[in-house]
Design a protein around this motif. Structure first.
Motif, PDB file in Angstrom:
ATOM      1  N   LEU A 108       0.833  -1.210   0.000  1.00 36.62           N
ATOM      2  CA  LEU A 108       0.000   0.000   0.000  1.00 36.62           C
ATOM      3  C   LEU A 108       0.865   1.257   0.000  1.00 36.62           C
ATOM      4  O   LEU A 108       0.610   2.211  -0.742  1.00 36.62           O
ATOM      5  CB  LEU A 108      -0.925   0.003   1.231  1.00 36.62           C
ATOM      6  N   LEU A 109       1.900   1.239   0.829  1.00 31.99           N
ATOM      7  CA  LEU A 109       2.775   2.413   0.911  1.00 31.99           C
ATOM      8  C   LEU A 109       3.498   2.640  -0.414  1.00 31.99           C
ATOM      9  O   LEU A 109       3.663   3.779  -0.872  1.00 31.99           O
ATOM     10  CB  LEU A 109       3.780   2.243   2.062  1.00 31.99           C
ATOM     11  N   GLU A 110       3.908   1.540  -1.045  1.00 34.21           N
ATOM     12  CA  GLU A 110       4.592   1.669  -2.348  1.00 34.21           C
ATOM     13  C   GLU A 110       3.641   2.219  -3.415  1.00 34.21           C
ATOM     14  O   GLU A 110       4.042   3.002  -4.274  1.00 34.21           O
ATOM     15  CB  GLU A 110       5.153   0.310  -2.788  1.00 34.21           C
ATOM     16  N   ALA A 111       2.363   1.806  -3.335  1.00 35.16           N
ATOM     17  CA  ALA A 111       1.375   2.301  -4.308  1.00 35.16           C
ATOM     18  C   ALA A 111       1.190   3.813  -4.150  1.00 35.16           C
ATOM     19  O   ALA A 111       1.111   4.547  -5.145  1.00 35.16           O
ATOM     20  CB  ALA A 111       0.042   1.580  -4.100  1.00 35.16           C
ATOM     21  N   VAL A 112       1.146   4.277  -2.899  1.00 33.85           N
ATOM     22  CA  VAL A 112       1.011   5.720  -2.653  1.00 33.85           C
ATOM     23  C   VAL A 112       2.272   6.444  -3.132  1.00 33.85           C
ATOM     24  O   VAL A 112       2.207   7.487  -3.800  1.00 33.85           O
ATOM     25  CB  VAL A 112       0.762   5.999  -1.153  1.00 33.85           C
ATOM     26  N   ASP A 113       3.409   5.868  -2.809  1.00 33.85           N
ATOM     27  CA  ASP A 113       4.687   6.462  -3.209  1.00 33.85           C
ATOM     28  C   ASP A 113       4.751   6.645  -4.734  1.00 33.85           C
ATOM     29  O   ASP A 113       5.201   7.677  -5.227  1.00 33.85           O
ATOM     30  CB  ASP A 113       5.821   5.549  -2.715  1.00 33.85           C
ATOM     31  N   LYS A 114       4.255   5.639  -5.442  1.00 33.10           N
ATOM     32  CA  LYS A 114       4.284   5.693  -6.908  1.00 33.10           C
ATOM     33  C   LYS A 114       3.454   6.883  -7.417  1.00 33.10           C
ATOM     34  O   LYS A 114       3.891   7.618  -8.315  1.00 33.10           O
ATOM     35  CB  LYS A 114       3.704   4.373  -7.455  1.00 33.10           C
ATOM     36  N   VAL A 115       2.278   7.074  -6.831  1.00 31.00           N
ATOM     37  CA  VAL A 115       1.421   8.193  -7.264  1.00 31.00           C
ATOM     38  C   VAL A 115       2.116   9.525  -6.974  1.00 31.00           C
ATOM     39  O   VAL A 115       2.153  10.422  -7.821  1.00 31.00           O
ATOM     40  CB  VAL A 115       0.039   8.146  -6.552  1.00 31.00           C
ATOM     41  N   LEU A 116       2.702   9.638  -5.781  1.00 26.27           N
ATOM     42  CA  LEU A 116       3.370  10.900  -5.427  1.00 26.27           C
ATOM     43  C   LEU A 116       4.539  11.168  -6.365  1.00 26.27           C
ATOM     44  O   LEU A 116       4.841  12.311  -6.699  1.00 26.27           O
ATOM     45  CB  LEU A 116       3.857  10.840  -3.972  1.00 26.27           C
ATOM     46  N   THR A 117       5.174  10.095  -6.824  1.00 27.86           N
ATOM     47  CA  THR A 117       6.347  10.259  -7.679  1.00 27.86           C
ATOM     48  C   THR A 117       5.956  10.622  -9.108  1.00 27.86           C
ATOM     49  O   THR A 117       6.514  11.533  -9.703  1.00 27.86           O
ATOM     50  CB  THR A 117       7.196   8.962  -7.657  1.00 27.86           C
ATOM     51  N   HIS A 118       4.935   9.910  -9.661  1.00 32.21           N
ATOM     52  CA  HIS A 118       4.597  10.264 -11.064  1.00 32.21           C
ATOM     53  C   HIS A 118       3.802  11.561 -11.136  1.00 32.21           C
ATOM     54  O   HIS A 118       3.765  12.223 -12.168  1.00 32.21           O
ATOM     55  CB  HIS A 118       3.942   9.105 -11.821  1.00 32.21           C
ATOM     56  N   GLY A 119       3.113  11.923 -10.037  1.00 28.95           N
ATOM     57  CA  GLY A 119       2.492  13.244  -9.965  1.00 28.95           C
ATOM     58  C   GLY A 119       1.171  13.395 -10.703  1.00 28.95           C
ATOM     59  O   GLY A 119       0.602  14.486 -10.726  1.00 28.95           O
ATOM     60  N   LYS A 120       0.699  12.311 -11.314  1.00 25.65           N
ATOM     61  CA  LYS A 120      -0.612  12.433 -11.992  1.00 25.65           C
ATOM     62  C   LYS A 120      -1.673  12.191 -10.912  1.00 25.65           C
ATOM     63  O   LYS A 120      -2.284  11.131 -10.811  1.00 25.65           O
ATOM     64  CB  LYS A 120      -0.719  11.419 -13.123  1.00 25.65           C
ATOM     65  N   ILE A 121      -1.891  13.234 -10.116  1.00 28.67           N
ATOM     66  CA  ILE A 121      -2.681  13.095  -8.889  1.00 28.67           C
ATOM     67  C   ILE A 121      -4.179  13.033  -9.189  1.00 28.67           C
ATOM     68  O   ILE A 121      -4.929  12.388  -8.480  1.00 28.67           O
ATOM     69  CB  ILE A 121      -2.391  14.305  -7.947  1.00 28.67           C
ATOM     70  N   ILE A 122      -4.595  13.741 -10.245  1.00 27.89           N
ATOM     71  CA  ILE A 122      -6.037  13.779 -10.554  1.00 27.89           C
ATOM     72  C   ILE A 122      -6.345  12.802 -11.683  1.00 27.89           C
ATOM     73  O   ILE A 122      -5.788  12.917 -12.785  1.00 27.89           O
ATOM     74  CB  ILE A 122      -6.475  15.211 -10.924  1.00 27.89           C
ATOM     75  N   LEU A 123      -7.203  11.835 -11.412  1.00 24.92           N
ATOM     76  CA  LEU A 123      -7.552  10.783 -12.382  1.00 24.92           C
ATOM     77  C   LEU A 123      -6.296  10.202 -13.044  1.00 24.92           C
ATOM     78  O   LEU A 123      -6.223  10.087 -14.271  1.00 24.92           O
ATOM     79  CB  LEU A 123      -8.545  11.298 -13.437  1.00 24.92           C
ATOM     80  N   GLY A 124      -5.349   9.832 -12.227  1.00 23.85           N
ATOM     81  CA  GLY A 124      -4.095   9.248 -12.716  1.00 23.85           C
ATOM     82  C   GLY A 124      -4.295   7.833 -13.242  1.00 23.85           C
ATOM     83  O   GLY A 124      -5.408   7.299 -13.234  1.00 23.85           O
ATOM     84  N   PRO A 125      -3.209   7.216 -13.730  1.00 26.31           N
ATOM     85  CA  PRO A 125      -3.324   5.889 -14.355  1.00 26.31           C
ATOM     86  C   PRO A 125      -3.910   4.821 -13.422  1.00 26.31           C
ATOM     87  O   PRO A 125      -4.525   3.870 -13.893  1.00 26.31           O
ATOM     88  CB  PRO A 125      -1.874   5.545 -14.723  1.00 26.31           C
ATOM     89  N   GLU A 126      -3.724   4.987 -12.131  1.00 27.70           N
ATOM     90  CA  GLU A 126      -4.268   4.006 -11.175  1.00 27.70           C
ATOM     91  C   GLU A 126      -5.799   3.999 -11.178  1.00 27.70           C
ATOM     92  O   GLU A 126      -6.410   2.989 -10.827  1.00 27.70           O
ATOM     93  CB  GLU A 126      -3.754   4.289  -9.756  1.00 27.70           C
TER      94      GLU A 126
END
Ligand code: PLP
Length: 362
Positions: A19-37
């Protein structure tokens, strides 16, 4: 001993790391709004429910409201639903401008389909069955009736992601299925989230627009609506959670089986029927509720009443929508009690709860 009603913490170290790695990935790629996840989440949910489309939204209330709006439900329409649910069900109906019509429940705490025909009028536009406690309603009857009377079916499957009836997933019987994935739910986020599933591509397109203020290409508003976008961080964490869902449901069903076997001769238990119940809540029907709650409290056992007030009797709605006759719901709402049922309960805790209830009634 202290037995909690729910425990929302994450204690599995492997899952926590994921879970922490999944959050880290979002923070790193920065596509925070409707991102690939989010797209991944929608694909996973659609596959799980065996539906063409899924749309991530902010919460279950958003899901219901947008589903009804997409179907054109509004002022002058009537929507048939159950009186026993979380108030979000009726709020979503009322916020479209439509009027709720409450139909009594059966002993399984779900809407009684045999009473629906008497509630249908020329104004009826949709039926919103709620798969209460995680048990699927008698959907065969409900869908047949809706087809006969040309009504839409919007399933409030907020409590029932993963539940089934004859191998059909909750949320996938009607025109649109709505889920809540708030932190309390079996398939949960770590805050607020929801999803909408449908096979109807045109409806899905409408929902995409309604999810973002009714805009097309995120710019021109065609229909006034709300911002109901799902958080990318929540979607990312739920993509991990979905891998663990089967195990979690198995544990809830195992605990419930134990309660069923040990308590069925003492109180009314949510016994198995043809549906595959996920036991979002393990709800018993009892006499002497107040005394039992106090007794269990003394023993360190938390309980909850979900939900203590029938929807038409909330202050906001009392006397406003008077067309109903609810003798079963009125009787059962004073007898329901939810006892601890979550995947972190140990066997000795489950035994302790069952023994305490047996002792009380002895
Ligand atoms: C039956 C039912 N409908 C709707 C909702 C609303 O979902 P949310 O809290 O995600 O808005 C809930 C949530 O608790 C629910 O239990």
């Amino acid at each position: 001993m202290k037995v909690r009603y729910r425990d929302l913490s994450v204690d599995d170290p492997v899952m926590k790391q994921e879970l922490l790695e999944a959050v880290d990935k979002v923070l790193t790629h920065g596509k925070i709004i409707l991102g690939p996840e989010v797209e991944e989440f929608e694909g996973l949910v659609a596959d799980y429910c065996k539906k063409k489309h899924a749309l991530g939204v902010g919460c279950g209330t958003d899901a219901l409201y947008l589903a009804l709006k997409a179907l054109g439900v509004g002022a002058g329409d009537e929507v048939i639903t159950t009186p026993l649910s979380w108030i979000a069900t009726v709020n979503a109906i009322v916020l479209t401008g439509a009027a709720p019509v409450f139909v009594d429940i059966d002993q399984d705490l779900n809407i009684n389909p045999d009473l629906i025909p008497a509630a249908i009028t020329p104004k009826t536009k949709a039926i919103v069955p709620v798969h209460f406690t995680g048990r699927v309603c008698k959907m065969d009857k409900i869908v047949r009736m809706a087809q006969k009377h040309k009504l839409f079916v919007v399933e409030d499957a907020a409590q029932a992601f993963g539940a089934k009836l004859n191998d059909t997933m909750a949320g996938s019987f009607g025109d649109i299925g709505c889920f809540s994935m708030n932190a309390m739910k079996v398939f949960c986020s770590y805050g607020e989230a929801g999803a909408i599933v449908t096979d109807n591509s045109e409806m899905h397109e409408k929902l995409v627009s309604l999810r973002y203020n009714g805009t097309i290409n995120k710019e021109d508003c065609h229909t006034p609506s709300i911002n109901a976008r799902i958080d990318t961080v929540q979607a990312a964490m739920m993509n991990i959670n979905l891998k663990y869902l089967g195990k979690k449901i198995d544990r809830l069903r195992e605990i419930s089986k134990y309660y069923n076997e040990n308590l069925k001769d003492i109180v009314t238990c949510p016994l198995e029927d043809e549906s595959y119940h996920i036991y979002y809540s393990y709800t018993i029907l009892i006499e002497n509720r107040k005394k039992l709650i106090e007794y269990l409290q003394e023993k360190g056992i938390e309980t909850k009443i979900q939900h203590p007030i029938l929807m038409p009797y909330h202050t906001a709605f009392r006397g406003k929508y008077p067309r109903y006759d609810l003798p079963v719901a009125e009787k059962l709402v004073d007898r329901i009690l939810c006892i601890p049922n979550h995947d972190k309960l140990r066997d000795d805790e489950v035994e302790y709860v069952a023994t305490a209830i047996k002792e009380f009634y002895k």
